[in-house]
Design a protein around this motif. Structure first.
Motif, PDB file in Angstrom:
ATOM      1  N   LEU A   1       0.849  -1.179   0.000  1.00  0.00           N
ATOM      2  CA  LEU A   1       0.000   0.000   0.000  1.00  0.00           C
ATOM      3  C   LEU A   1       0.888   1.233   0.000  1.00  0.00           C
ATOM      4  N   GLU A   2       0.665   2.112  -0.993  1.00  0.00           N
ATOM      5  CA  GLU A   2       1.458   3.334  -1.125  1.00  0.00           C
ATOM      6  C   GLU A   2       0.496   4.495  -1.344  1.00  0.00           C
ATOM      7  N   ARG A   3       1.051   5.676  -1.488  1.00  0.00           N
ATOM      8  CA  ARG A   3       0.219   6.835  -1.786  1.00  0.00           C
ATOM      9  C   ARG A   3       0.861   7.653  -2.890  1.00  0.00           C
ATOM     10  N   ILE A   4       0.014   8.327  -3.650  1.00  0.00           N
ATOM     11  CA  ILE A   4       0.447   9.307  -4.641  1.00  0.00           C
ATOM     12  C   ILE A   4      -0.245  10.604  -4.233  1.00  0.00           C
ATOM     13  N   GLY A   5       0.541  11.556  -3.724  1.00  0.00           N
ATOM     14  CA  GLY A   5      -0.046  12.780  -3.184  1.00  0.00           C
ATOM     15  C   GLY A   5      -0.837  12.446  -1.934  1.00  0.00           C
ATOM     16  N   THR A   6      -2.163  12.546  -2.039  1.00  0.00           N
ATOM     17  CA  THR A   6      -3.011  12.217  -0.889  1.00  0.00           C
ATOM     18  C   THR A   6      -3.875  10.990  -1.139  1.00  0.00           C
ATOM     19  N   GLN A   7      -3.677  10.304  -2.285  1.00  0.00           N
ATOM     20  CA  GLN A   7      -4.505   9.151  -2.641  1.00  0.00           C
ATOM     21  C   GLN A   7      -3.792   7.839  -2.330  1.00  0.00           C
ATOM     22  N   LEU A   8      -4.527   6.868  -1.819  1.00  0.00           N
ATOM     23  CA  LEU A   8      -3.979   5.545  -1.560  1.00  0.00           C
ATOM     24  C   LEU A   8      -3.950   4.742  -2.856  1.00  0.00           C
ATOM     25  N   VAL A   9      -2.864   4.010  -3.078  1.00  0.00           N
ATOM     26  CA  VAL A   9      -2.678   3.239  -4.310  1.00  0.00           C
ATOM     27  C   VAL A   9      -2.127   1.863  -3.952  1.00  0.00           C
ATOM     28  N   ARG A  10      -2.616   0.835  -4.647  1.00  0.00           N
ATOM     29  CA  ARG A  10      -2.065  -0.514  -4.518  1.00  0.00           C
ATOM     30  C   ARG A  10      -2.099  -1.131  -5.907  1.00  0.00           C
ATOM     31  N   CYS A  11      -0.948  -1.518  -6.415  1.00  0.00           N
ATOM     32  CA  CYS A  11      -0.830  -2.119  -7.753  1.00  0.00           C
ATOM     33  C   CYS A  11      -1.463  -1.239  -8.828  1.00  0.00           C
ATOM     34  N   ASP A  12      -1.198   0.042  -8.805  1.00  0.00           N
ATOM     35  CA  ASP A  12      -1.729   1.011  -9.763  1.00  0.00           C
ATOM     36  C   ASP A  12      -3.251   1.125  -9.730  1.00  0.00           C
ATOM     37  N   ASN A  13      -3.886   0.661  -8.662  1.00  0.00           N
ATOM     38  CA  ASN A  13      -5.325   0.828  -8.475  1.00  0.00           C
ATOM     39  C   ASN A  13      -5.557   1.790  -7.328  1.00  0.00           C
ATOM     40  N   LEU A  14      -6.348   2.827  -7.578  1.00  0.00           N
ATOM     41  CA  LEU A  14      -6.692   3.743  -6.498  1.00  0.00           C
ATOM     42  C   LEU A  14      -7.596   3.027  -5.508  1.00  0.00           C
ATOM     43  N   THR A  15      -7.299   3.170  -4.249  1.00  0.00           N
ATOM     44  CA  THR A  15      -8.119   2.593  -3.194  1.00  0.00           C
ATOM     45  C   THR A  15      -8.470   3.689  -2.214  1.00  0.00           C
ATOM     46  N   GLY A  16      -9.296   3.420  -1.258  1.00  0.00           N
ATOM     47  CA  GLY A  16      -9.601   4.387  -0.223  1.00  0.00           C
ATOM     48  C   GLY A  16     -10.776   5.283  -0.511  1.00  0.00           C
ATOM     49  N   ALA A  17     -11.400   5.158  -1.672  1.00  0.00           N
ATOM     50  CA  ALA A  17     -12.618   5.903  -2.019  1.00  0.00           C
ATOM     51  C   ALA A  17     -12.448   7.409  -1.880  1.00  0.00           C
ATOM     52  N   GLY A  18     -11.281   7.934  -2.225  1.00  0.00           N
ATOM     53  CA  GLY A  18     -11.072   9.367  -2.206  1.00  0.00           C
ATOM     54  C   GLY A  18     -10.734   9.956  -0.857  1.00  0.00           C
ATOM     55  N   VAL A  19     -10.589   9.114   0.165  1.00  0.00           N
ATOM     56  CA  VAL A  19     -10.224   9.606   1.487  1.00  0.00           C
ATOM     57  C   VAL A  19      -8.734   9.922   1.485  1.00  0.00           C
ATOM     58  N   ASP A  20      -8.354  11.029   2.108  1.00  0.00           N
ATOM     59  CA  ASP A  20      -6.939  11.409   2.155  1.00  0.00           C
ATOM     60  C   ASP A  20      -6.111  10.353   2.869  1.00  0.00           C
ATOM     61  N   ALA A  21      -4.973  10.020   2.269  1.00  0.00           N
ATOM     62  CA  ALA A  21      -4.078   9.029   2.851  1.00  0.00           C
ATOM     63  C   ALA A  21      -3.321   9.624   4.024  1.00  0.00           C
ATOM     64  N   PRO A  22      -3.076   8.864   5.073  1.00  0.00           N
ATOM     65  CA  PRO A  22      -2.289   9.379   6.186  1.00  0.00           C
ATOM     66  C   PRO A  22      -0.835   9.606   5.768  1.00  0.00           C
ATOM     67  N   TYR A  23      -0.167  10.490   6.468  1.00  0.00           N
ATOM     68  CA  TYR A  23       1.205  10.858   6.105  1.00  0.00           C
ATOM     69  C   TYR A  23       2.188   9.708   6.284  1.00  0.00           C
ATOM     70  N   TRP A  24       1.887   8.714   7.138  1.00  0.00           N
ATOM     71  CA  TRP A  24       2.848   7.651   7.422  1.00  0.00           C
ATOM     72  C   TRP A  24       2.855   6.553   6.362  1.00  0.00           C
ATOM     73  N   ILE A  25       1.942   6.593   5.384  1.00  0.00           N
ATOM     74  CA  ILE A  25       1.976   5.651   4.252  1.00  0.00           C
ATOM     75  C   ILE A  25       3.057   6.126   3.305  1.00  0.00           C
ATOM     76  N   PRO A  26       3.997   5.245   2.883  1.00  0.00           N
ATOM     77  CA  PRO A  26       5.084   5.698   2.012  1.00  0.00           C
ATOM     78  C   PRO A  26       4.567   6.158   0.655  1.00  0.00           C
ATOM     79  N   GLU A  27       5.217   7.196   0.102  1.00  0.00           N
ATOM     80  CA  GLU A  27       4.823   7.729  -1.193  1.00  0.00           C
ATOM     81  C   GLU A  27       5.446   6.901  -2.307  1.00  0.00           C
ATOM     82  N   GLN A  28       4.664   6.666  -3.379  1.00  0.00           N
ATOM     83  CA  GLN A  28       5.141   5.871  -4.516  1.00  0.00           C
ATOM     84  C   GLN A  28       6.212   6.638  -5.272  1.00  0.00           C
ATOM     85  N   LYS A  29       7.233   5.940  -5.713  1.00  0.00           N
ATOM     86  CA  LYS A  29       8.342   6.579  -6.421  1.00  0.00           C
ATOM     87  C   LYS A  29       8.153   6.538  -7.902  1.00  0.00           C
TER      88      LYS A  29
END
Length: 74
Positions: free
Chosen positions: A46-74
């Motif tokens: 589980l990673e984030r791009i900006g404030t969105q949660l991402v897993r395997c290039d699929n957006l997850t989290g239904a638009g809820v802002d990702a917490p800061y402690w989730i690593p950002e995707q490179k």
């Protein structure tokens, strides 16, 4: 003062709701087609791009802002 409810009236009310309990239960996986298995992500953290949660290039989290402690995707 409030009058107490007779036991016969309580029994009638209880018996009235019994069919609803049994009719409302169904199979939990009835809408899943038999040929499709659920997607399992083994190698995708589980990673984030900006404030969105991402897993395997699929957006997850239904638009809820990702917490800061989730690593950002490179």
């Amino acid at each position: 003062m409030r009058e107490s409810v007779s036991p016969a009236r309580r029994l009638c009310l209880a018996l009235l709701f019994v069919p609803f309990v049994f009719l409302s239960q169904g199979q939990a996986i009835a809408d899943v087609p038999p040929d499709k298995s659920p997607t399992i992500y083994v190698d995708c953290p589980l990673e984030r791009i900006g404030t969105q949660l991402v897993r395997c290039d699929n957006l997850t989290g239904a638009g809820v802002d990702a917490p800061y402690w989730i690593p950002e995707q490179k």
